[in-house]
Scaffold this motif. Structure first.
Motif, PDB file in Angstrom:
ATOM      1  N   ASN A  79      43.485  28.904  35.845  1.00 10.16           N
ATOM      2  CA  ASN A  79      42.090  29.168  35.511  1.00 10.16           C
ATOM      3  C   ASN A  79      41.459  30.129  36.522  1.00 10.16           C
ATOM      4  O   ASN A  79      40.778  31.093  36.153  1.00 10.16           O
ATOM      5  CB  ASN A  79      41.328  27.841  35.455  1.00 10.16           C
ATOM      6  CG  ASN A  79      39.965  27.955  34.824  1.00 10.16           C
ATOM      7  OD1 ASN A  79      39.602  28.975  34.246  1.00 10.16           O
ATOM      8  ND2 ASN A  79      39.197  26.893  34.931  1.00 10.16           N
ATOM      9  N   VAL A  80      41.686  29.879  37.800  1.00  7.14           N
ATOM     10  CA  VAL A  80      41.147  30.757  38.850  1.00  7.14           C
ATOM     11  C   VAL A  80      41.755  32.153  38.726  1.00  7.14           C
ATOM     12  O   VAL A  80      41.051  33.160  38.811  1.00  7.14           O
ATOM     13  CB  VAL A  80      41.394  30.158  40.253  1.00  7.14           C
ATOM     14  CG1 VAL A  80      41.050  31.169  41.343  1.00  7.14           C
ATOM     15  CG2 VAL A  80      40.584  28.887  40.439  1.00  7.14           C
ATOM     16  N   LEU A  81      43.059  32.226  38.500  1.00 12.57           N
ATOM     17  CA  LEU A  81      43.714  33.535  38.365  1.00 12.57           C
ATOM     18  C   LEU A  81      43.187  34.301  37.163  1.00 12.57           C
ATOM     19  O   LEU A  81      42.993  35.514  37.230  1.00 12.57           O
ATOM     20  CB  LEU A  81      45.226  33.374  38.267  1.00 12.57           C
ATOM     21  CG  LEU A  81      45.911  32.910  39.542  1.00 12.57           C
ATOM     22  CD1 LEU A  81      47.396  32.721  39.298  1.00 12.57           C
ATOM     23  CD2 LEU A  81      45.678  33.882  40.673  1.00 12.57           C
ATOM     24  N   GLU A  85      41.592  37.921  37.352  1.00 14.24           N
ATOM     25  CA  GLU A  85      42.101  39.045  36.565  1.00 14.24           C
ATOM     26  C   GLU A  85      41.020  39.661  35.688  1.00 14.24           C
ATOM     27  O   GLU A  85      41.023  40.862  35.443  1.00 14.24           O
ATOM     28  CB  GLU A  85      43.280  38.596  35.708  1.00 14.24           C
ATOM     29  CG  GLU A  85      44.531  38.356  36.511  1.00 14.24           C
ATOM     30  CD  GLU A  85      45.682  37.826  35.669  1.00 14.24           C
ATOM     31  OE1 GLU A  85      45.479  37.556  34.465  1.00 14.24           O
ATOM     32  OE2 GLU A  85      46.782  37.690  36.218  1.00 14.24           O
ATOM     33  N   GLU A  86      40.113  38.839  35.202  1.00 17.10           N
ATOM     34  CA  GLU A  86      39.054  39.331  34.318  1.00 17.10           C
ATOM     35  C   GLU A  86      37.925  40.008  35.086  1.00 17.10           C
ATOM     36  O   GLU A  86      37.089  40.672  34.488  1.00 17.10           O
ATOM     37  CB  GLU A  86      38.507  38.188  33.466  1.00 17.10           C
ATOM     38  CG  GLU A  86      39.503  37.691  32.445  1.00 17.10           C
ATOM     39  CD  GLU A  86      39.065  36.428  31.736  1.00 17.10           C
ATOM     40  OE1 GLU A  86      37.984  35.892  32.062  1.00 17.10           O
ATOM     41  OE2 GLU A  86      39.817  35.960  30.858  1.00 17.10           O
ATOM     42  N   THR A  87      37.889  39.832  36.407  1.00 15.66           N
ATOM     43  CA  THR A  87      36.853  40.434  37.228  1.00 15.66           C
ATOM     44  C   THR A  87      37.276  41.849  37.569  1.00 15.66           C
ATOM     45  O   THR A  87      38.319  42.067  38.171  1.00 15.66           O
ATOM     46  CB  THR A  87      36.648  39.633  38.526  1.00 15.66           C
ATOM     47  OG1 THR A  87      36.324  38.304  38.181  1.00 15.66           O
ATOM     48  CG2 THR A  87      35.545  40.224  39.368  1.00 15.66           C
ATOM     49  N   GLU A  88      36.473  42.794  37.162  1.00 12.58           N
ATOM     50  CA  GLU A  88      36.797  44.186  37.443  1.00 12.58           C
ATOM     51  C   GLU A  88      35.915  44.692  38.572  1.00 12.58           C
ATOM     52  O   GLU A  88      34.755  44.330  38.673  1.00 12.58           O
ATOM     53  CB  GLU A  88      36.601  45.035  36.197  1.00 12.58           C
ATOM     54  CG  GLU A  88      37.576  44.653  35.102  1.00 12.58           C
ATOM     55  CD  GLU A  88      37.470  45.566  33.908  1.00 12.58           C
ATOM     56  OE1 GLU A  88      36.903  46.662  34.031  1.00 12.58           O
ATOM     57  OE2 GLU A  88      37.973  45.181  32.850  1.00 12.58           O
ATOM     58  N   THR A  95      31.754  36.508  42.035  1.00 15.78           N
ATOM     59  CA  THR A  95      32.065  36.066  40.673  1.00 15.78           C
ATOM     60  C   THR A  95      32.734  34.702  40.684  1.00 15.78           C
ATOM     61  O   THR A  95      32.345  33.801  39.943  1.00 15.78           O
ATOM     62  CB  THR A  95      32.987  37.084  39.973  1.00 15.78           C
ATOM     63  OG1 THR A  95      32.318  38.336  39.931  1.00 15.78           O
ATOM     64  CG2 THR A  95      33.320  36.640  38.565  1.00 15.78           C
ATOM     65  N   VAL A  96      33.736  34.529  41.536  1.00 15.78           N
ATOM     66  CA  VAL A  96      34.451  33.253  41.586  1.00 15.78           C
ATOM     67  C   VAL A  96      33.521  32.150  42.060  1.00 15.78           C
ATOM     68  O   VAL A  96      33.522  31.053  41.500  1.00 15.78           O
ATOM     69  CB  VAL A  96      35.723  33.360  42.466  1.00 15.78           C
ATOM     70  CG1 VAL A  96      36.362  32.003  42.655  1.00 15.78           C
ATOM     71  CG2 VAL A  96      36.714  34.324  41.842  1.00 15.78           C
ATOM     72  N   LYS A  97      32.709  32.426  43.066  1.00 18.12           N
ATOM     73  CA  LYS A  97      31.761  31.413  43.547  1.00 18.12           C
ATOM     74  C   LYS A  97      30.788  31.015  42.450  1.00 18.12           C
ATOM     75  O   LYS A  97      30.477  29.844  42.266  1.00 18.12           O
ATOM     76  CB  LYS A  97      30.976  31.942  44.749  1.00 18.12           C
ATOM     77  CG  LYS A  97      31.686  31.791  46.064  1.00 18.12           C
ATOM     78  CD  LYS A  97      30.704  32.097  47.173  1.00 18.12           C
ATOM     79  CE  LYS A  97      31.352  32.890  48.261  1.00 18.12           C
ATOM     80  NZ  LYS A  97      30.434  33.240  49.342  1.00 18.12           N
ATOM     81  N   SER A 118      47.887  36.542  41.867  1.00 13.56           N
ATOM     82  CA  SER A 118      47.392  37.304  40.730  1.00 13.56           C
ATOM     83  C   SER A 118      47.913  38.735  40.761  1.00 13.56           C
ATOM     84  O   SER A 118      48.391  39.271  39.763  1.00 13.56           O
ATOM     85  CB  SER A 118      45.868  37.304  40.731  1.00 13.56           C
ATOM     86  OG  SER A 118      45.371  38.118  39.712  1.00 13.56           O
ATOM     87  N   ILE A 119      47.842  39.352  41.918  1.00 10.59           N
ATOM     88  CA  ILE A 119      48.327  40.727  42.060  1.00 10.59           C
ATOM     89  C   ILE A 119      49.823  40.790  41.789  1.00 10.59           C
ATOM     90  O   ILE A 119      50.312  41.665  41.089  1.00 10.59           O
ATOM     91  CB  ILE A 119      47.996  41.271  43.469  1.00 10.59           C
ATOM     92  CG1 ILE A 119      46.480  41.446  43.588  1.00 10.59           C
ATOM     93  CG2 ILE A 119      48.727  42.574  43.758  1.00 10.59           C
ATOM     94  CD1 ILE A 119      45.987  41.657  45.004  1.00 10.59           C
ATOM     95  N   ARG A 120      50.548  39.811  42.321  1.00 13.23           N
ATOM     96  CA  ARG A 120      51.997  39.773  42.094  1.00 13.23           C
ATOM     97  C   ARG A 120      52.316  39.630  40.608  1.00 13.23           C
ATOM     98  O   ARG A 120      53.202  40.300  40.088  1.00 13.23           O
ATOM     99  CB  ARG A 120      52.615  38.622  42.880  1.00 13.23           C
ATOM    100  CG  ARG A 120      54.106  38.517  42.696  1.00 13.23           C
ATOM    101  CD  ARG A 120      54.681  37.473  43.630  1.00 13.23           C
ATOM    102  NE  ARG A 120      56.002  37.086  43.243  1.00 13.23           N
ATOM    103  CZ  ARG A 120      57.107  37.741  43.559  1.00 13.23           C
ATOM    104  NH1 ARG A 120      57.019  38.841  44.280  1.00 13.23           N
ATOM    105  NH2 ARG A 120      58.286  37.308  43.160  1.00 13.23           N
ATOM    106  N   LEU A 121      51.589  38.764  39.908  1.00 11.40           N
ATOM    107  CA  LEU A 121      51.839  38.587  38.481  1.00 11.40           C
ATOM    108  C   LEU A 121      51.552  39.860  37.701  1.00 11.40           C
ATOM    109  O   LEU A 121      52.291  40.216  36.785  1.00 11.40           O
ATOM    110  CB  LEU A 121      51.002  37.427  37.943  1.00 11.40           C
ATOM    111  CG  LEU A 121      51.428  36.039  38.389  1.00 11.40           C
ATOM    112  CD1 LEU A 121      50.425  35.001  37.907  1.00 11.40           C
ATOM    113  CD2 LEU A 121      52.819  35.700  37.890  1.00 11.40           C
TER     114      LEU A 121
END
Length: 130
Positions: A79-81, A85-88, A95-97, A118-121
């Protein structure tokens, strides 16, 4: 009953089923999104697929953490990832906070770990990793 509201913390503040003070809401969210380092360590570097979720019993056995907790943490990391990923652009931290209404993700460098994952994925999906 509260789990579906905890999965999307802004919904918890808006729900009308239970009267919960903001302090208690924050505490519930912090507890729900708390990670065990051992579980996160097992998830790092792996694709967070449905198959991995089904195989969490191995993670549970290896870490001595209940399977239900491993599944919750798996879903929370995902969910966090997804949110990351959706945050540009900039403003990732804000945004996460805002979405998770909590400081817990910033403790113990969990967000840094989640961001790295996330970056690795993303790189794996693009075939950039060797």
């Amino acid at each position: 009953m509260l789990e579906r509201f905890l999965q999307s913390p802004p919904m918890l503040a808006k729900q009308m089923l239970l009267q919960i003070s903001p302090d208690v809401q924050d505490m519930l969210i912090e507890k729900y999104y708390q990670f065990d380092k051992e579980v996160v360590r097992e998830l790092l570097g792996k694709k967070l697929t449905g198959r991995l979720r089904k195989d969490l019993d191995d993670v549970s056995e290896k870490t001595n953490i209940p399977l239900k907790s491993c599944r919750r943490q798996f879903d929370n990391v995902k969910n966090v990832l997804r949110t990351i990923e959706e945050t540009e652009g900039g403003g990732l931290a804000d945004t996460v906070k805002k979405i998770f209404c909590s400081q817990i993700l910033w403790q113990d460098n969990m967000l840094a770990s989640a961001s790295w994952l996330s970056i690795r994925l993303k790189q794996e999906r693009k075939g950039c990793l060797t």
